[in-house]
Enzyme design. Structure first.
Site, PDB file in Angstrom:
ATOM      1  N   SER A 100      13.110  -4.849 -27.167  1.00  0.00           N
ATOM      2  CA  SER A 100      13.800  -4.294 -28.196  1.00  0.00           C
ATOM      3  C   SER A 100      13.434  -3.633 -29.080  1.00  0.00           C
ATOM      4  O   SER A 100      13.121  -2.090 -28.882  1.00  0.00           O
ATOM      5  CB  SER A 100      13.630  -6.871 -28.634  1.00  0.00           C
ATOM      6  OG  SER A 100      14.745  -6.704 -29.626  1.00  0.00           O
ATOM      7  N   ASP A 220      23.562 -10.692 -23.280  1.00  0.00           N
ATOM      8  CA  ASP A 220      22.249  -9.846 -24.254  1.00  0.00           C
ATOM      9  C   ASP A 220      23.326  -9.507 -25.565  1.00  0.00           C
ATOM     10  O   ASP A 220      24.239  -8.979 -26.082  1.00  0.00           O
ATOM     11  CB  ASP A 220      21.512  -9.001 -24.737  1.00  0.00           C
ATOM     12  CG  ASP A 220      20.684  -9.071 -25.402  1.00  0.00           C
ATOM     13  OD1 ASP A 220      20.800  -9.577 -26.269  1.00  0.00           O
ATOM     14  OD2 ASP A 220      19.466  -8.298 -25.031  1.00  0.00           O
ATOM     15  N   HIS A 249      18.145 -12.094 -23.863  1.00  0.00           N
ATOM     16  CA  HIS A 249      17.468 -11.145 -24.674  1.00  0.00           C
ATOM     17  C   HIS A 249      16.105 -10.584 -23.854  1.00  0.00           C
ATOM     18  O   HIS A 249      15.560 -10.096 -24.393  1.00  0.00           O
ATOM     19  CB  HIS A 249      18.023 -11.476 -26.266  1.00  0.00           C
ATOM     20  CG  HIS A 249      17.402 -10.045 -26.776  1.00  0.00           C
ATOM     21  ND1 HIS A 249      17.678  -9.168 -26.924  1.00  0.00           N
ATOM     22  CD2 HIS A 249      16.039 -10.499 -27.441  1.00  0.00           C
ATOM     23  CE1 HIS A 249      17.328  -8.199 -27.796  1.00  0.00           C
ATOM     24  NE2 HIS A 249      15.766  -9.122 -28.167  1.00  0.00           N
TER      25      HIS A 249
END
Length: 273
Positions: A100, A220, A249
């Site tokens: 991320s 996601d 995610h």
């Protein structure tokens, strides 16, 4: 052997989880409140074994690593601190795995240190030019410290809600409370500016010469496939994308065996295995 240690980088302490020996792999966590290097990567590090020198720091403002004086955090700080950490450890060449926010840092680091960074694995990554702040990421950054905030945040991160266990909620709530003050200074509203800070220019991405593996969950909602990963295919010189179905995610949590297989196979290519 796994060890927790503190390394001084540019006069500021960085808390680090280290394990194994061999080729170095820097592992950078994401931006959710309560996230730490060990919390994000300890299970993956244990499964990968001792044949890699794994380095998983708490980035500035997370866990036990403070934000240095006269800094507000952000992509530039995290990138410079990651490079400085590996310099301080005396590591000349290393792969970078980032989740991320950590994926954006990994790509920025590869552009800034092309002679040092050998490979990049960007997981559920941020960083794509023009990528908007999703409603889910806005909610994750806004999650209040405590069990209710922890449960809400974790439920947004994963597709499989059975993973949002009482023990997981309790552990994340405790780490959120411990880091609440520092985290509050990182992403105050309006939050679009912080998402913008974590996007990379086409020029920066063109400077990434290392091979890149993108790993992304098809479901996601925090960094959606269409706005986060797919645009990067147009900008990176040596890139491949692996999409995991029925995955949100956090591929390392939702599909741990597939994720570790992808990771180890891609990293081993540079060793000629």
């Amino acid at each position: 052997m796994t060890a927790l240690r503190t390394v001084t980088v540019d006069g500021s302490p960085v808390h680090v989880l280290e394990s194994g020996t061999g080729p170095a792999v820097l592992m950078l966590h994401g931006s959710g409140p309560g996230t730490t290097g060990s919390g994000a990567w300890a299970t993956t590090a244990q499964a990968l074994g001792t044949s890699w020198h794994l380095v998983a720091p708490d980035q500035a403002g997370f866990g036990r690593t403070p934000i240095p004086a006269r800094s507000r955090g952000g992509l530039r700080l995290w990138t410079e601190q990651a490079a400085g950490l590996m310099d301080a450890l005396g590591v000349e060449h290393y792969a970078v795995v980032g989740h991320s926010m950590g994926g954006a840092v990994a790509l920025a680091l590869a552009a800034a240190r092309p002679q040092q960074v050998t490979r990049v694995v960007a997981v559920s990554t941020m960083g794509a030019p023009g990528a908007p702040l999703s409603a889910e990421l806005d909610a994750v950054w806004a999650a209040p410290a405590g069990p209710l905030g922890a449960r809400d945040m974790l439920s947004r991160l994963v597709l499989d809600q059975s993973l949002v266990t009482e023990s997981a909620v309790a552990a994340r709530a405790a780490s959120m409370r411990a880091g609440a003050t520092a985290f509050a200074s990182l992403f105050p509203p309006p939050r679009t500016r912080w998402a913008d800070d974590l996007t990379l220019s086409a020029q920066t991405l063109a400077g990434v010469s290392a091979p890149v593996l993108l790993v992304h969950g098809a479901e996601d909602r925090v960094t959606p496939l269409g706005t986060a990963a797919l645009p990067l295919l147009e900008h990176l010189a040596d890139v491949r994308l692996h999409v995991l179905g029925r995955c949100g995610h956090v591929p390392a949590l939702e599909h741990p065996h597939d994720f570790r297989r992808l990771l180890s196979c891609f990293l081993r290519r540079e060793q000629g295995h």
